[in-house]
Enzyme design. Structure first.
Site, PDB file in Angstrom:
ATOM      1  N   TRP A  37       0.371  -1.147  -0.432  1.00 41.97           N
ATOM      2  CA  TRP A  37       0.031  -0.207  -0.022  1.00 41.97           C
ATOM      3  C   TRP A  37       0.972   1.091  -0.154  1.00 41.97           C
ATOM      4  O   TRP A  37       0.619   2.666   0.597  1.00 41.97           O
ATOM      5  CB  TRP A  37      -0.848  -0.002   1.286  1.00 41.97           C
ATOM      6  CG  TRP A  37      -1.518  -1.097   1.264  1.00 41.97           C
ATOM      7  CD1 TRP A  37      -2.709  -1.762   0.541  1.00 41.97           C
ATOM      8  CD2 TRP A  37      -1.241  -2.860   2.384  1.00 41.97           C
ATOM      9  NE1 TRP A  37      -3.440  -2.596   0.717  1.00 41.97           N
ATOM     10  CE2 TRP A  37      -2.793  -2.977   1.981  1.00 41.97           C
ATOM     11  CE3 TRP A  37      -0.474  -3.057   3.394  1.00 41.97           C
ATOM     12  CZ2 TRP A  37      -2.844  -5.042   2.605  1.00 41.97           C
ATOM     13  CZ3 TRP A  37      -0.667  -3.808   4.260  1.00 41.97           C
ATOM     14  CH2 TRP A  37      -1.270  -4.689   3.629  1.00 41.97           C
ATOM     15  N   HIS A  38       1.700   0.785  -0.372  1.00 38.89           N
ATOM     16  CA  HIS A  38       2.565   2.735  -1.180  1.00 38.89           C
ATOM     17  C   HIS A  38       2.869   2.925  -1.897  1.00 38.89           C
ATOM     18  O   HIS A  38       3.797   3.000  -2.171  1.00 38.89           O
ATOM     19  CB  HIS A  38       4.048   1.894  -0.077  1.00 38.89           C
ATOM     20  CG  HIS A  38       4.321   1.507   1.080  1.00 38.89           C
ATOM     21  ND1 HIS A  38       5.239   0.792   1.913  1.00 38.89           N
ATOM     22  CD2 HIS A  38       3.491   1.731   2.290  1.00 38.89           C
ATOM     23  CE1 HIS A  38       5.128   0.605   3.524  1.00 38.89           C
ATOM     24  NE2 HIS A  38       3.629   1.415   3.367  1.00 38.89           N
ATOM     25  N   TYR A  39       1.582   3.047  -2.791  1.00 40.33           N
ATOM     26  CA  TYR A  39       2.138   3.558  -4.207  1.00 40.33           C
ATOM     27  C   TYR A  39       2.201   4.804  -4.153  1.00 40.33           C
ATOM     28  O   TYR A  39       2.068   5.371  -3.306  1.00 40.33           O
ATOM     29  CB  TYR A  39       0.788   2.961  -4.656  1.00 40.33           C
ATOM     30  CG  TYR A  39      -0.797   3.538  -4.307  1.00 40.33           C
ATOM     31  CD1 TYR A  39      -1.194   4.152  -4.692  1.00 40.33           C
ATOM     32  CD2 TYR A  39      -2.012   1.882  -3.312  1.00 40.33           C
ATOM     33  CE1 TYR A  39      -2.223   4.004  -4.130  1.00 40.33           C
ATOM     34  CE2 TYR A  39      -2.492   2.404  -3.189  1.00 40.33           C
ATOM     35  CZ  TYR A  39      -2.978   3.291  -2.597  1.00 40.33           C
ATOM     36  OH  TYR A  39      -3.919   3.347  -2.502  1.00 40.33           O
ATOM     37  N   HIS A  40       2.824   5.678  -5.721  1.00 44.10           N
ATOM     38  CA  HIS A  40       3.172   6.693  -5.637  1.00 44.10           C
ATOM     39  C   HIS A  40       3.187   7.735  -7.118  1.00 44.10           C
ATOM     40  O   HIS A  40       3.163   5.898  -7.692  1.00 44.10           O
ATOM     41  CB  HIS A  40       4.768   7.131  -4.987  1.00 44.10           C
ATOM     42  CG  HIS A  40       5.475   6.382  -5.495  1.00 44.10           C
ATOM     43  ND1 HIS A  40       5.422   4.890  -4.523  1.00 44.10           N
ATOM     44  CD2 HIS A  40       6.656   6.461  -5.716  1.00 44.10           C
ATOM     45  CE1 HIS A  40       6.760   4.266  -5.010  1.00 44.10           C
ATOM     46  NE2 HIS A  40       7.511   5.268  -5.013  1.00 44.10           N
TER      47      HIS A  40
END
Length: 584
Positions: free
Chosen positions: A519-522
């Site tokens: 859940w660390h999308y950027h």
């Protein structure tokens, strides 16, 4: 002597005085998680509103940003989700998996599946991802801060401002301690103890869960706000940003937004005319921010026209550079009871992989079935295939027995995971519909760059060494080799990707087949491409994007600390510049 505003010494002096001037905001501190009087349901909002700043998204960055801006201007926050304070038990540490995987229309998480076949979730709640995540709090590296163009001293002030409300030192119990000792045993050195800093070796990070397991989120940072100058509306979905053409500057200028409440009424919010420096600030997250720019007419012209959207600015880089840190795990059933713990221990390797762990979460059939249900729900909505592709029927009896034993609700265990730094692999985001409530289409291209795959393999090798270590031995079934744990992962519906279990076994293929999100999308609105160094959208006036969509890579072992810091940092920077401009 140059006394201009751009000199570092003078800037630091002004910044320090400004921080002291804002310290009075502590008088608004609440001892317990508040239900703020300035947070209201959007159905009670006037049809027309006017504010100095309109912040779209009351998430991990939007809350600290708005709280800071309220000390020098009037601020409107529009959050499409609800409030985390309505049901405190829902965000307790024991309900982490349930909250993250809930698929109700009113849930805090909105599920989506990337085009890579990986289940993911985007926040839909005041406080953003900090309401859903595993709670780990750790600052970015000094290198990341310098490369981002931030003043290190100012950034440190902003971090500490955040930490005063939401960061706690965890109590390390047996499972986390065993993984810590195992990391040291296998050479992830040195041991750095409890630290908020990003340091090579093994350390204990902070957590946003307090001693009772209660989560403290970015929404708590609204305690810092001046309640006389801020209005927060929840269940307020922004449909588009409004632009007029600035004849003087020969470019579009944002002047307001249109948003819809939960019962379908449309509202308009305008920037007040008392200052030309008033702005719309998009803080809707790595999916929401590029999506909203496109819906408002800023993006690749051909793509916008295909959806019938009037082009305000042809900006082909909106939605580009999307990335997600790939995560790969091993589930480890334990012969002895384990504590409930989320991420506390982390091994920061020099080869670019982070080793983390969690324990006490249900890993039985109920969890597997919940994942399958989410896959089917989201797949049916997105038109993607809903079937999970399993490997050929080559189940050894020991693995089948293990899977059956996991249905025992008494049996507990944990997961040991690795994620890679960066990543180097990137993808893109596109609109599927013009409904802002719908998920866009996003492709992350996991492991497209071979360097990412190399880091994953090294990380998985480290996890295997940890599991086989003496320090971790009491949490192992000694008749279950690591090979059985790896085989087990091929029998749990982790994602929608094809499975290629084969002999000889390949860790490279395992990484590709079983990749998950952390859940660390950027990306999608990156600095230097879509926004400038001050986060202004290039080519238009009165509009900024301030959140993780501007990042080229995810900061540190977990981005939430830095995203919250960025909200505070930019809020102060905007107010300081506003102050000097109004004095002219």
């Amino acid at each position: 002597m140059d006394c201009g505003l751009n000199t570092s010494n003078f800037s630091f002096l002004i910044w320090s005085l400004f921080l002291i001037g804002l310290s009075y905001s502590d008088k608004f501190h609440f001892e317990t998680a508040p239900k703020f009087k300035f947070v209201k349901d959007a159905k009670f909002a006037p049809r027309i509103l006017s504010f100095d700043y309109i912040v779209i998204g009351g998430g991990t960055c939007g809350c600290p940003l708005a709280a800071t801006l309220s000390h020098g201007a009037s601020v409107l926050v529009l959050e499409r989700g609800g409030s985390p304070y309505t049901n405190p038990e829902k965000i307790n540490i024991h309900n982490f998996v349930t909250s993250l995987s809930e698929i109700s229309p009113l849930s805090f998480a909105q599920q989506f599946i990337s085009r890579d076949g990986v289940l993911n979730a985007r926040a839909r709640v005041l406080g953003g991802g900090s309401v859903l995540n595993a709670g780990f709090y750790s600052r970015a590296s000094s290198r990341f801060i310098r490369e981002s163009g931030w003043n290190e001293t100012m950034a440190m002030f902003a971090y500490k401002w955040v930490e005063k409300k939401v960061a706690f030192e965890p109590t390390l119990l047996q499972w986390q301690s065993a993984v810590k000792d195992a990391l040291l045993e296998v050479g992830v050195l040195p041991y750095n103890g409890f630290s908020l800093d990003h340091l090579y070796g093994t350390k204990i990070g902070a957590t946003i869960f307090d001693k009772e397991g209660n989560r403290h989120t970015a929404a708590d940072l609204l305690e810092y706000a001046d309640p006389r100058r801020i209005s927060v509306y929840i269940h307020a979905t922004v449909h588009k940003i409004l632009f007029r053409y600035n004849i003087e500057k020969r470019r579009p200028q944002a002047y307001g937004v249109i948003f819809r409440d939960a019962i379908g009424k449309m509202h308009k919010a305008y920037l007040s005319k008392r200052s030309r420096k008033n702005e719309v600030i998009v803080s809707a997250g790595a999916l929401g921010s590029p999506q909203l720019l496109m819906l408002s007419g800023i993006g690749p012209a051909k793509h916008l026209k295909a959806h019938g959207i009037k082009v305000v600015l042809d900006q082909p880089l909106v939605g580009k550079g999307m990335a997600d840190n790939p995560m790969n795990v091993l589930v480890v059933p334990s012969p002895i009871p384990v504590e409930v713990s989320l991420i506390q221990t982390v091994g920061i390797t020099k080869f670019g992989s982070f080793i983390e762990t969690a324990s006490g979460l249900s890993i039985g059939h109920s969890w597997s079935e919940r994942l399958q249900g989410i896959f089917e729900f989201v797949s049916n909505q997105s038109g993607q295939p809903s079937s999970v592709m399993y490997p050929p029927e080559q189940k050894e009896e020991s693995v089948a027995d293990t899977i059956r034993s996991l249905s025992n609700p008494i049996l507990k265990g944990g997961v040991i995971l690795e994620k890679i730094i960066g990543p180097r692999s990137t993808g893109h985001l596109e609109l599927l519909t013009t409904n802002p409530n719908d998920n866009p289409s996003v492709t992350f291209n996991y492991f497209k760059d071979p360097e990412d795959l190399k880091k994953c393999v090294l990380g998985m090798k480290t996890i295997i060494d940890v599991i086989n270590s003496k320090s971790f031995s009491k949490f192992r079934y000694h008749n279950m080799p690591v090979e059985a744990l790896i085989d087990l992962m091929y029998h749990i519906p982790m994602n929608l990707r094809p499975k290629h279990a084969s002999a000889p076994f390949s860790l490279e293929q395992y990484c590709i087949d079983t990749v998950l999100t952390i859940w660390h999308y950027h990306g999608g609105c990156q600095v230097g491409k879509v926004v400038d160094l001050d986060y202004r959208v290039r080519g238009v006036d009165g509009l900024r994007v301030i959140d993780g969509s501007t990042f080229y890579r995810s900061p540190g072992t977990n981005p939430q600390a830095t995203v919250m810091m960025l909200g505070r940092y930019m809020g102060e920077k905007i107010l300081i510049k506003r102050y000097f401009q109004e004095k002219k």
